[in-house]
Structures are given as structure tokens and as C-alpha cells.
Design an enzyme around this catalytic site. Structure first.
Site, PDB file in Angstrom:
ATOM      1  N   GLU A  78      15.115  -7.388  -3.969  1.00 46.22           N
ATOM      2  CA  GLU A  78      14.362  -8.608  -4.267  1.00 46.22           C
ATOM      3  C   GLU A  78      15.185  -9.886  -4.354  1.00 46.22           C
ATOM      4  O   GLU A  78      14.664 -10.929  -4.764  1.00 46.22           O
ATOM      5  CB  GLU A  78      13.530  -8.424  -5.550  1.00 46.22           C
ATOM      6  CG  GLU A  78      12.471  -7.335  -5.399  1.00 46.22           C
ATOM      7  CD  GLU A  78      11.541  -7.216  -6.599  1.00 46.22           C
ATOM      8  OE1 GLU A  78      11.862  -7.804  -7.655  1.00 46.22           O
ATOM      9  OE2 GLU A  78      10.528  -6.509  -6.488  1.00 46.22           O
ATOM     10  N   GLU A  96       6.923  -1.461  -2.513  1.00 45.44           N
ATOM     11  CA  GLU A  96       6.753  -1.434  -3.974  1.00 45.44           C
ATOM     12  C   GLU A  96       5.345  -1.862  -4.310  1.00 45.44           C
ATOM     13  O   GLU A  96       4.862  -2.886  -3.803  1.00 45.44           O
ATOM     14  CB  GLU A  96       7.730  -2.382  -4.686  1.00 45.44           C
ATOM     15  CG  GLU A  96       9.038  -1.786  -5.092  1.00 45.44           C
ATOM     16  CD  GLU A  96       9.764  -2.658  -6.124  1.00 45.44           C
ATOM     17  OE1 GLU A  96       9.081  -3.237  -6.995  1.00 45.44           O
ATOM     18  OE2 GLU A  96      10.994  -2.744  -6.042  1.00 45.44           O
TER      19      GLU A  96
END
Length: 889
Positions: free
Chosen positions: A449, A548
Site C-alpha cells: 500500500e 484485499e
């Protein structure tokens, strides 16, 4: 004669290698912080586990001990051990100390001689020891710095501010973890505690050698590429030696085949040998569900002395990113294994304990086996954790679980000074060389991320510093990490992406930081829909690859009993449960989702109320994951791309997360103690290779909506030219007799998604007399090749159904083998979300759970992880419940 004599001497020279190891692990280490703790303990171990074994601290996972024991990591620690050496060992003319893993910042002293310093838990350390520092009786001393204070010191000394400065307050964590090469989540995460262990979780030993001997090390083995034209595999072998240049004869044998190869080469400290192995000698390694996982031992020897070996599997990995052509924006993002496109069915993996020495190989085996049993073919090793031990990857190889492997960088900007980047470079080189022979590792990813963090400016970096921030990002993940990977993981058999999520090739086009790394038309996406109805499929984007997503639930009551002896803690809104919840407002969101779809408990019994909320939270999580998976699989075919939006061709789902690091409200589908939540049973169902999907469009449409449609699909990953039948029935909840049954024969003549039936919703409901205030439910059974799999479609929210007592009972329990038991259950009305549970002292899993019953009896098998030899039906505590029980006072 002269040539023969030289050759004889050469062989003698090579073969006289001698290495002697002295282990330093054991239970005779002493640790002290020179303040309030001194204890004798075992290495491998860290301060918490050693002090726990010495009865100086309570179990760290009990009560509020994650905070109450925090003082332990705010001080420095000294580890010492006394040991003896023999004269023969001391005669070695080169002695080294090896630390396979040390956590983390430490100075090592041997008999007052400074030996070396460590500052990363992600690389091993080898230090030379001068003979004058050793004697017959010795003492090693390892002085550890507090990781918290070290990280603060490094942050203060750095020439810039590197956000985030600290973890959110709700996590009860520590600060500046990006300044220490240590497990990031050990300073806390939104699902885990901050214990930041200090100690030696790996092996430690002395090694003595004679430098006049030839010592050759096997550095790595890499299945680099496959030549489809010649049908040959290239396998790269890296060797090293500390000796000066010499010539030697090497032999390579692939065991259980007829292939071998010999060559004589010059080795000048480092050598790469490229082997060519014809495909005809091997069988291909396949992911779980697509074939077998044959593994072959490649043995490397030198003049008949074995240097080393690696267990390898032969498979190709491609990450296919192609344009779709005119009218469709974006590009594909999917894996092809052995040139066959694979829909990825998986989850995200986190460290299974804060203290790695508590994680047994047995626990790793059971967790990975739980993934395999649930039809998974990939796990993502998340970048905020650790590089797992060797046995983890060996198990994944054997079970066919592919690994998307992040490097250990997550949710943070990082320093980029020379010393930090050098440390990172060494880490990547070591870890890639250690792991690259594993066929399970399918992809390297630079971080978790951090591209999104920079592109979307999560940390409010001032505008004038954004260019430097982006340059620093590229310096770390492109110039350092990507280049290090390319240096040792050569070939085309394992792709690399700089971040997850990213836009794949489009991210590269945009100089490795895309404007929107979450673009659903490229790469992989992370998405959490907490603010909307998590059961509604329209909540979620239709992506190319969803790596995710998920929602929280509570672990079982048995698991909570492991954490507290105070009954007042076992309340949904207790301060203790709130303390364990490390993500802001997640309990509020959890209750909102439960209230939206499910009936709330009405009992006044506090403990029973809590147990029922646990059950409801697990239903909510299971149904959420099912909704997401059904959406992804429904749009997995390239034919399902919407020409107006270009969305579709979703070729992977890895939900967050499969396992827990401790006992808490988290996204995990398997609890810390290995009990499967309801969601994990649903994962096994929703990931089935041949799978029916039923949809109501629009979602939860009114029965009078003449534009609404009920549709039925079958997702087929495996079958070809096979017939099956899909039989569906419409039920009310007052009887096991359906109001209407209908079906269709199916010919599986191609892989993909097949639309089998479509009906007008309003006409169908009118025909069976189902209304909004007395909703019905559709249950389908797909039969194929002696297999049967069900699917249930709710036409309203479960809380709006009139739940009648199904009279759910256990009719019999029968042991059918050392580890297996058949449980027969009966009902006289439909039962929703039937949940079976077993006493905490028995660990295992049911063949199905959380299911709906539309038939009078059903037999479910329980499999225990270990044999049960003293079975007594009266003491075999199996509990059962259904959604109806929530309505009881």
C-alpha cells in the site's frame, strides 16, 4: 603419469574439507535488564517467552498484558551464556559465529572481545572470531538495544520527517517502526498487539574450518525459465567459495529421474551454472485444484562430496497484462500457470503469533492445510509481517499453495539514506536467494500500500515535498529492491510488481506511481466497504484482481476464555473488548451490519447475549465474503466485461485475512487457536472449482418490480464435455416441502461462466405466493460427476423472515475412524445458518458448517487434527444452534 598424479592430488585437496559446528542454543542462557528481571531461559527465545517460562510475567496474551508488559521493551537487555570448547575446535584456523535470526539491534561480545553488531531481523549474520578471543571456557554476551528507543533515536537523527510518526491511538502501539528492519506489525497493527520482541528466535552456533580446505557453498537454485520451442527448463545454480580461484568438477543429479550433468569449471569466489533439463524428465507442478505437486531434489556435488541440494518443482508463472482492444479501457491482470489461466482463490497471511518461537511447524501445517481444504490456490505474504521460516514454504510447495510475496514494507514512508538502503539491499538479496527455489512463490511485490500512500498523500505531505517523497519512493522500491531482485532472480518465471495495490504495467508507464493505484481497470485493488451494506454486491467495485477485502468478526467464546477470567469482560461493549479492537469504530460498524441484516438477541442473559453476537458477527462476515466472491467469480470471464464501463474479467480474489496473531475482533477466518470461523467454511464453499451462483437483480428487489430478474449461473474451472443438472426450489420457512421446484440440464463444454436460467422475479413470486412481508428463499443443488454443491439465495434480509422453531437436534454421533466422526442432525422445518461447535479441548474442523437445512436430516463429518482414542459420546461436547435461537429470550 604426471597428469594422473596432479589429478589425484587435486581430488585429495577438494575432498579433505572439514567443518565443525558448536551449537549455542539451549536452556542455559541468562537474560537481564539490570533493573527488575533476571532469568535463565531457552534460546531460541525472546524476553517475553523466557520470562513467562520463568514465572516472572503472566501470559502476554491474557487481559491487558499487551500494555501492562510494555515496559519490557523500553529497556535494554543482556543475554549471556557460558560454554566450553575443545582443543581440536580451537585448532581451527578460521572460526565464525552464525546467527540465523536475531531480533534485532545488538552488540555481540565474546570473552570481552567485540565481535559484531546486528540491526536487522531479516538477514542472518556471520562474524569472524580471532583465535585469541577464544579459550576452553568462554562466555558470550549479546547486548540488545530497546527496539522502541532505537527507532526513536534513528528517527531523531534522520535529516527529514518520515511519516507516519506513530500508530493510531486505538492500536496502543509504538512509533517510528519504519526506522528499524524489524517485523513492522510488532509495533502494533489494526488487528494485533505491540510486543516488539527482543531476543534470538533463530539458530546460533560457532563454526570452525581449516582455510586450506576447499569450502564450497550452495547459494541458491532458481528455476529461471522454460523454452517452449526446445521444451527445456533452465535452472540457475549459484555457488560460492572463500578460497582463491580453483578448478573443480561438479555433478548435478535430479533425483527420481534419469537426468544428470557433469562439468569442470573455474570457481573464482562466485559462480553461476546454467543447467538445461529436458521437459520429458519431469512432471509439472500445479496449484491446488489443478493437478499434482511433484517435487524433485536437485543434488549438487563436488568430486563426490555433496555440496547441497534443493527441492524444486517445475512450473511456469506468467502475469498476463494485455490490452483488450478497441472500446475496452485498461488491461488484464491474471496469472497463467504452465500456460493455463488460473482464477486466484486466496487470502492474506499475517504472522501467526507475536512470538515466532511459539509457532510450531505443526501449526503452520494446519493453517496451510486449512487453506488447501478450502480450495485456495494462493496466499499473499503480507508486507507488514515477516519472511517465514523454511518449513512454511516447504509446506506450501507440497500443498500447491502459491505465494504472492510482499517484501517487508507496509503502510509507511521510509528513510532512504545510504546505510538503510544498503541494509535493505542485503535483505532482498538474502531472502530471494533463500526462497527462490520454491515453486510456490509466484510473485514478488515491493510493499503493501505504499504506492497508494504516496499517490493519494495519506500522510498529508506538504506540496513542496511531494517530488522528493516520490523520488524517495522510487529510490527504495525501484532502484534498490527491484534491482536487487533482478540481480539474483533472473529469467522470466517469477514476476515482480513494485506495490500492492498497483496498476501493474500502467504503474510503470506512470513512473512507478500511478495517479490512481486503485483503478479497477488495471492491476490489483484493495477495497473495504464498511460504510455500505456489506452483503450487497453493488457495494464492491468490479476489478481485474481484488487482493484485499473483508470485514471483521468476533472469535468464539472458547477463544475469549483464553484471554480473561473476568466474566464482565465478555460483553460486546466492554472496555476489554474495546481494548482488543485495534481498528477505529470497527465494533460500531460490525453492529451496524448485523442490525441491517440479522435479528438481534433478545435474551437478558449477558453471556448468552455475547455468545449470540459472536455467532451473528460470524454470519455477517461469512455472508460478506460470499457476496464479494460471488461478484468476482461471476465477472471472471472475459465475456463478462461491461462494454460501457470496461469493468470485468476479475481473475483473482484474496480476502483479508486467513489467520490471527492473537485473540481479538479481526478480519481473520481462522481463530488464533486454529478454530475455523463460519466464514472459513463459506470460503471452502465459495471457492469450489465448479460453483453455482444465484442472483436477484436489483439486489433485494420488491416482489412487484416487473424489471427484477432472478438469474442462475455456473462457474466452471475444471470440467469439459461433462453433463450436470441444476435443481432449484423455492421455500417458505414453515415447511420442508418446496412451493416450487425447477431446473435445467447443463453441458460443461468450456471453462468459464455459464448463464443457465433467468426468470422474471415478480412472476416467479406471484406463482408461489411469496410477498415482501412473507418472503421466500431459493435453494439450489448442482449435481455433476457424483458431486453435489448447494447455493442459497435470500430474497429478503434474514431479519425480515418469520423464523420458526426448526426443532434442530443431534440424532447420533458415531466414530468412523481414529480422527473422524459422523454427526447426524435433524430438523422438521427449514433451519438457517446451522452452526456446530465442539469443546475447546478438541481441535479440528467439520465437513461443512453454517449451512441451511431444507431436508429432514443431514450427516456432517468432524475431522480431528489428532487421533481420539478414548471417544465417549456423552463427553463429546458438540453444541448446535440456528438463527431461530437468537429470537429466544
Amino acid at each position: 603419469m604426471f597428469q594422473q598424479l596432479v589429478y589425484f592430488l587435486f581430488v585429495l585437496f577438494i575432498s579433505s574439507s572439514n567443518s565443525n559446528r558448536i551449537s549455542l542454543i539451549g536452556n542455559d542462557w541468562t537474560i537481564t535488564n539490570k533493573i527488575n528481571h533476571t532469568a535463565q531461559g531457552t534460546i531460541p527465545g525472546t524476553i517475553h517467552t523466557i520470562l513467562l517460562a520463568a514465572n516472572q510475567i503472566p501470559e502476554p496474551y491474557m487481559d491487558y498484558n499487551d500494555v501492562d508488559l510494555r515496559y519490557l521493551i523500553h529497556t535494554n537487555w543482556m543475554f549471556t551464556k557460558k560454554f566450553n570448547l575443545t582443543l581440536d575446535f580451537l585448532a581451527s584456523n578460521q572460526i565464525t559465529i552464525h546467527l540465523e535470526q536475531i531480533d534485532t539491534v545488538a552488540n555481540i561480545t565474546l570473552n570481552t572481545c567485540p565481535i559484531g553488531r546486528t540491526n536487522s531481523m531479516f538477514i542472518p549474520y556471520i562474524f569472524n572470531i580471532t583465535n585469541s578471543c577464544l579459550k576452553l571456557e568462554n562466555e558470550i554476551q549479546i547486548d540488545f538495544e530497546s527496539p522502541v528507543l532505537y527507532a526513536l533515536k534513528q528517527a531523531d537523527a534522520y535529516n527529514d520527517t518520515v511519516p507516519p510518526l506513530c500508530t493510531p491511538n486505538v492500536q496502543n502501539g509504538e512509533c517510528h517502526v519504519q526506522f528499524i528492519r524489524k517485523e513492522p506489525c510488532s509495533f502494533s497493527w489494526d488487528w494485533g498487539p505491540a510486543f516488539a520482541p527482543i531476543g534470538i528466535p533463530g539458530n546460533i552456533y560457532l563454526e570452525g574450518v581449516n582455510t586450506t580446505d576447499i569450502i564450497i557453498e550452495l547459494e541458491s537454485v532458481n528455476l529461471a525459465s522454460y523454452n517452449a520451442v526446445d521444451k527445456t527448463w533452465q535452472v540457475d545454480v549459484m555457488l560460492s567459495s572463500n578460497n582463491d580461484q580453483f578448478t573443480s568438477k561438479f555433478k548435478f543429479i535430479l533425483q527420481d529421474t534419469t537426468w544428470s550433468y557433469e562439468t569442470t569449471v573455474i570457481l573464482n569466489h562466485n559462480l553461476s551454472i546454467f543447467l538445461t533439463i529436458p521437459d520429458e524428465h519431469v512432471l509439472h507442478w500445479w496449484p491446488n485444484g489443478y493437478g499434482d505437486q511433484p517435487l524433485y531434489t536437485l543434488v549438487i556435488s563436488n568430486e563426490d562430496n555433496i555440496i547441497g541440494s534443493r527441492l524444486i518443482g517445475f512450473r511456469t508463472v506468467q502475469l498476463i497484462q494485455h490490452d483488450y482492444g478497441t472500446g475496452i479501457n485498461g488491461s488484464s491482470f491474471y496469472f497463467a500457470i504452465n500456460f493455463q489461466p488460473i482464477f486466484i482463490k486466496g487470502s492474506n497471511w499475517i504472522p501467526p503469533d507475536s512470538f515466532q518461537e511459539r509457532v510450531s511447524d505443526e501449526k503452520l501445517e494446519r493453517l496451510l492445510r486449512s487453506a488447501q481444504l478450502s480450495n485456495m490456490n494462493m496466499l499473499r505474504i503480507w508486507g507488514g509481517g515477516i519472511y517465514e521460516r523454511d518449513s512454511f514454504y516447504e509446506i506450501a510447495d507440497r500443498l500447491g499453495i502459491m505465494l504472492w510475496h510482499d517484501f517487508m514494507f507496509a503502510c509507511s514512508l521510509y528513510p532512504v539514506d545510504e546505510s538503510f538502503l544498503t541494509n535493505v539491499h542485503d535483505e532482498i538479496i538474502y531472502q530471494v536467494k533463500r526462497l527462490q527455489h520454491h515453486p510456490s512463490i509466484a510473485l514478488w511485490s515491493g510493499n503493501n500500500e505504499n504506492e497508494a500512500a504516496v499517490a493519494q498523500n495519506w500522510y498529508s505531505v506538504p506540496v513542496e515535498k511531494m517530488n522528493k517523497t516520490k523520488d524517495d519512493y522510487r529510490k527504495l522500491y525501484v532502484d534498490t529492491i527491484m534491482n536487487a531482485v533482478k540481480q539474483v532472480d533472473k529469467g522470466n518465471n517469477r514476476p515482480f510488481v513494485t506495490s500492492s495495490p498497483s496498476n501493474g504495467l500502467e504503474t510503470i508507464v506512470e513512473n512507478y506511481i500511478a495517479k490512481d493505484p486503485q483503478d479497477p481497470l488495471y492491476g490489483d485493488v484493495h477495497f473495504y466497504g464498511y460504510q455500505d451494506d456489506s452483503w450487497d454486491p453493488t457495494t464492491y467495485p468490479i476489478t481485474r484482481f481484488l487482493s484485499e477485502t473483508g470485514i471483521q468478526s468476533l472469535p468464539s467464546l472458547d477463544t475469549w476464555y483464553e484471554t480473561t477470567m473476568n466474566s464482565s469482560d465478555l460483553n460486546f461493549n466492554s472496555s476489554f473488548i474495546l481494548h482488543r479492537e485495534h481498528s477505529e469504530n470497527q465494533l460500531t460498524a460490525m453492529m451496524k451490519h448485523i442490525e441491517s441484516n440479522l435479528p438481534l438477541p433478545v435474551t437478558n442473559d449477558s453471556l448468552r447475549n455475547f455468545a449470540q453476537l459472536i455467532y451473528l458477527s460470524q454470519i455477517n462476515q461469512a455472508m460478506t465474503l460470499k457476496s464479494i466472491s460471488d461478484l468476482c467469480r461471476l465477472h471472471s470471464s472475459i465475456d463478462m466485461i461491461n462494454p460501457k464501463t470496461s469493468q470485468g474479467h476479475t481473475m483473482g480474489l484474496m480476502y483479508w485475512q486467513i489467520n490471527d496473531i492473537w485473540q481479538a475482533p479481526t478480519w481473520a477466518t481462522i481463530e488464533y487457536g486454529l478454530k475455523w470461523k463460519m466464514s472459513h467454511y463459506y470460503v471452502g464453499h465459495m471457492y469450489a472449482p465448479v460453483y453455482p451462483i444465484a442472483t436477484l437483480t436489483p439486489y433485494l428487489a420488491n416482489v412487484t418490480d416487473e424489471n427484477a430478474q432472478v438469474s442462475f449461473y455456473v462457474v466452471n474451472e475444471l470440467l469439459n464435455n461433462t453433463r450436470g443438472d441444476l435443481l432449484c426450489s423455492i421455500y417458505a420457512l414453515d415447511t420442508l416441502s418446496p412451493r416450487l421446484s425447477f431446473g435445467n440440464n447443463i453441458l460443461f463444454n468450456s471453462l468459464g461462466v455459464q448463464n443457465t436460467m433467468n426468470y422474471s422475479y415478480s412472476l416467479l413470486m406471484k406463482r408461489v405466493d411469496c410477498q415482501d412481508n412473507s418472503p421466500c428463499i431459493i435453494h439450489c443443488l448442482l449435481n455433476y460427476n457424483q458431486h453435489q454443491i448447494g447455493q442459497t439465495l435470500f430474497l429478503n434480509r434474514p431479519k425480515n423472515y418469520q423464523l420458526l422453531n426448526p426443532n434442530l437436534q443431534i440424532e447420533s454421533i458415531k466414530q468412523i475412524g481414529p480422527t473422524d466422526f459422523n454427526i447426524t442432525i435433524t430438523v422438521d422445518r427449514p433451519a438457517l445458518f446451522v452452526w456446530l461447535d465442539i469443546s475447546a479441548n478438541v481441535t479440528g474442523y467439520f465437513s461443512r458448517n453454517g449451512f441451511h437445512m431444507f431436508q429432514p436430516s443431514m450427516t456432517v463429518t468432524f475431522h480431528s487434527w489428532t487421533p481420539i482414542t478414548d471417544f465417549n459420546k456423552d463427553n463429546f461436547d458438540i453444541r448446535h444452534t440456528s438463527l431461530f435461537d437468537v429470537t429466544l429470550p
